[in-house]
Design an enzyme around this catalytic site. Structure first.
Site, mmCIF file in Angstrom:
data_model
loop_
_atom_site.group_PDB
_atom_site.id
_atom_site.type_symbol
_atom_site.label_atom_id
_atom_site.label_comp_id
_atom_site.label_asym_id
_atom_site.label_seq_id
_atom_site.Cartn_x
_atom_site.Cartn_y
_atom_site.Cartn_z
ATOM 1 N N THR A 96 0.876 -1.175 0.000
ATOM 2 C CA THR A 96 0.000 0.000 0.000
ATOM 3 C C THR A 96 0.911 1.222 0.000
ATOM 4 O O THR A 96 1.616 1.476 0.973
ATOM 5 C CB THR A 96 -0.918 0.022 1.232
ATOM 6 O OG1 THR A 96 -1.640 -1.208 1.278
ATOM 7 C CG2 THR A 96 -1.894 1.182 1.141
ATOM 8 N N LYS A 171 -7.348 1.382 -3.213
ATOM 9 C CA LYS A 171 -6.974 0.957 -1.851
ATOM 10 C C LYS A 171 -7.222 2.090 -0.845
ATOM 11 O O LYS A 171 -7.623 1.856 0.299
ATOM 12 C CB LYS A 171 -5.501 0.530 -1.839
ATOM 13 C CG LYS A 171 -4.935 0.219 -0.477
ATOM 14 C CD LYS A 171 -5.433 -1.091 0.135
ATOM 15 C CE LYS A 171 -4.891 -1.267 1.550
ATOM 16 N NZ LYS A 171 -5.224 -2.534 2.158
ATOM 17 N N LYS A 239 0.243 5.160 8.146
ATOM 18 C CA LYS A 239 0.794 5.481 6.812
ATOM 19 C C LYS A 239 -0.344 5.590 5.794
ATOM 20 O O LYS A 239 -0.436 6.562 5.032
ATOM 21 C CB LYS A 239 1.777 4.378 6.404
ATOM 22 C CG LYS A 239 2.163 4.428 4.951
ATOM 23 C CD LYS A 239 2.383 3.098 4.250
ATOM 24 C CE LYS A 239 1.838 1.828 4.736
ATOM 25 N NZ LYS A 239 1.372 0.844 3.822
HETATM 26 P P1 NAP Z 1 5.684 -6.479 7.326
HETATM 27 O O1 NAP Z 1 5.408 -7.727 8.073
HETATM 28 O O2 NAP Z 1 6.432 -5.372 7.995
HETATM 29 O O3 NAP Z 1 6.406 -6.872 5.972
HETATM 30 C C1 NAP Z 1 7.180 -6.017 5.179
HETATM 31 C C2 NAP Z 1 8.397 -6.793 4.752
HETATM 32 O O4 NAP Z 1 9.133 -6.018 3.784
HETATM 33 C C3 NAP Z 1 9.359 -7.065 5.923
HETATM 34 O O5 NAP Z 1 9.696 -8.431 5.929
HETATM 35 C C4 NAP Z 1 10.559 -6.181 5.608
HETATM 36 O O6 NAP Z 1 11.798 -6.707 5.959
HETATM 37 C C5 NAP Z 1 10.489 -6.120 4.101
HETATM 38 N N1 NAP Z 1 11.209 -4.940 3.597
HETATM 39 C C6 NAP Z 1 11.008 -3.646 3.925
HETATM 40 N N2 NAP Z 1 11.888 -2.874 3.255
HETATM 41 C C7 NAP Z 1 12.622 -3.703 2.506
HETATM 42 C C8 NAP Z 1 13.685 -3.517 1.614
HETATM 43 N N3 NAP Z 1 14.157 -2.288 1.350
HETATM 44 N N4 NAP Z 1 14.226 -4.591 1.016
HETATM 45 C C9 NAP Z 1 13.746 -5.820 1.292
HETATM 46 N N5 NAP Z 1 12.749 -6.087 2.117
HETATM 47 C C10 NAP Z 1 12.196 -5.017 2.725
HETATM 48 O O7 NAP Z 1 4.306 -5.829 6.837
HETATM 49 P P2 NAP Z 1 3.008 -6.545 6.194
HETATM 50 O O8 NAP Z 1 1.938 -6.619 7.220
HETATM 51 O O9 NAP Z 1 3.387 -7.763 5.432
HETATM 52 O O10 NAP Z 1 2.542 -5.375 5.194
HETATM 53 C C11 NAP Z 1 3.240 -5.110 3.990
HETATM 54 C C12 NAP Z 1 2.490 -4.032 3.207
HETATM 55 O O11 NAP Z 1 1.175 -4.493 2.920
HETATM 56 C C13 NAP Z 1 2.318 -2.701 3.939
HETATM 57 O O12 NAP Z 1 2.399 -1.644 3.021
HETATM 58 C C14 NAP Z 1 0.901 -2.806 4.505
HETATM 59 O O13 NAP Z 1 0.330 -1.531 4.695
HETATM 60 C C15 NAP Z 1 0.206 -3.596 3.421
HETATM 61 N N6 NAP Z 1 -0.959 -4.404 3.845
HETATM 62 C C16 NAP Z 1 -0.936 -5.128 4.983
HETATM 63 C C17 NAP Z 1 -2.046 -5.879 5.345
HETATM 64 C C18 NAP Z 1 -2.076 -6.679 6.619
HETATM 65 O O14 NAP Z 1 -3.191 -7.024 7.070
HETATM 66 N N7 NAP Z 1 -0.962 -7.012 7.223
HETATM 67 C C19 NAP Z 1 -3.177 -5.894 4.528
HETATM 68 C C20 NAP Z 1 -3.158 -5.168 3.344
HETATM 69 C C21 NAP Z 1 -2.035 -4.422 3.014
HETATM 70 P P3 NAP Z 1 12.246 -7.017 7.474
HETATM 71 O O15 NAP Z 1 11.796 -8.433 7.655
HETATM 72 O O16 NAP Z 1 13.707 -6.829 7.502
HETATM 73 O O17 NAP Z 1 11.494 -6.017 8.338
#
Ligand code: NAP
Length: 289
Positions: A96, A171, A239
């Site tokens: 997102t 979104k 965010k």
């Molecule tokens: P998350 O668990 O924090 O996952 C993000 C992943 O991206 C982490 O593993 C992080 O690495 C990795 N990352 C960040 N910067 C990076 C980089 N420069 N190079 C390589 N890897 C990198 O978050 P999430 O819940 O999966 O959410 C991800 C996205 O989807 C967000 O934008 C969120 O708003 C959106 N979203 C989430 C949900 C939900 O319910 N969770 C639903 C819809 C949308 P590290 O492991 O090192 O931190």
């Protein structure tokens, strides 16, 4: 289908890659913290050392990182996707992020002979695990048609909403709605509790009427179990609300309810709960949790 690339093995990315592999797709993976991909690698995913390597060795490249700055980094940064030859390839950002960054990525991909889709999702950690996400897509029809067989591996509902950035705008529409269901559910529970009602019964009853909604049905029971694990991080929702308010501003709109939700969630983060799931909003009232 050639190899799929996936960058960002977090709450969502991990579950999505699992579903892709369960659908017989071969997946290259990269994450900032490698250990989060360990079990995927054990299950047959191929580790690549950088986003550029992912792009070199994959036909369709997915990204699902945290914030727009992370997206910027994995595409435009050192060893980023655009350092590789992406001729004839498609990049798909599931993060997102902002509509303007989606447009910038699409322009650069096209300049390099590739195509880009912005394809943020909804449905939470459970939707990702169950392969039932809703996917909101912006980009060219020809790219969308090629990626649909992969969307089928982790999504139930997917639609193209127009050119680059329109997936992110869709979104934002989704998040504006969620701002209302999360604050509504929280105040409902605070009220019902104070009135001496049985909260489990209330959730069950309201779930059968016109107040039924995803936030209550999925997060209500977690609150009753005092389970504040993410789910969906508070920091990510803030965010999203900031992006929504910023985009609304550009459209000449004021959205007072969304603004209030952003203020409430920012207060929650200030109190130290930014890494909780969004259901933790109730902690503003239930201090003992
Ligand atoms: P998350 O668990 O924090 O996952 C993000 C992943 O991206 C982490 O593993 C992080 O690495 C990795 N990352 C960040 N910067 C990076 C980089 N420069 N190079 C390589 N890897 C990198 O978050 P999430 O819940 O999966 O959410 C991800 C996205 O989807 C967000 O934008 C969120 O708003 C959106 N979203 C989430 C949900 C939900 O319910 N969770 C639903 C819809 C949308 P590290 O492991 O090192 O931190």
């Amino acid at each position: 289908m050639g190899k799929i690339g996936f960058i960002g093995i977090g709450v969502m990315g991990h579950a999505i890659v699992m579903n892709m592999m369960n659908h017989g797709l071969e997946v290259n993976v990269y994450n900032r913290t490698k250990s989060k991909a360990d079990d995927l690698i054990t299950n047959g995913a191929h580790w690549q050392e950088t986003p550029a390597k992912i792009a070199e060795n994959s036909e369709i490249i997915f990204t699902m990182v945290g914030f727009p700055a992370d997206v910027e980094g994995v595409y435009f940064g050192e060893n980023g996707i655009f350092q590789a030859d992406i001729t004839g390839k498609i990049v798909v950002d599931l993060t997102t992020s902002t509509p303007s960054l989606a447009e910038k990525i699409a322009k650069e991909a096209s300049k390099l002979g590739g195509q880009a889709l912005d394809a943020p999702v909804s449905g939470g950690d459970l939707g990702a695990k169950n392969g039932t996400l809703t996917i909101m897509v912006g980009g060219e029809q020809s790219a969308y048609d090629k990626v649909v067989p992969v969307f089928e591996a982790f999504g139930k509902t997917y639609k193209l909403h127009g050119g680059a950035g329109k997936g992110q705008h869709t979104k934002m529409a989704n998040q504006i709605m969620i701002a209302g269901t999360m604050t509504g559910m929280t105040e409902m529970l605070v009220y019902a509790d104070k009135a001496g009602l049985n909260l489990e019964k209330v959730i069950e009853t309201l779930g059968g009427g016109s107040a039924s909604n995803w936030s209550m049905n999925n997060y209500g029971p977690r609150i009753l179990r005092a389970d504040y694990s993410p789910g969906f991080f508070v920091k990510h929702f803030i965010k999203d609300l900031k992006i929504a308010l910023d985009e609304a501003d550009k459209l000449g709109l004021t959205l007072p309810s969304t603004k209030l939700a952003e203020e409430l969630y920012s207060r929650l983060a200030d109190e130290g709960f930014e890494n909780d799931g969004t259901q933790a909003l109730i902690k503003l009232w239930w201090k003992s949790n």
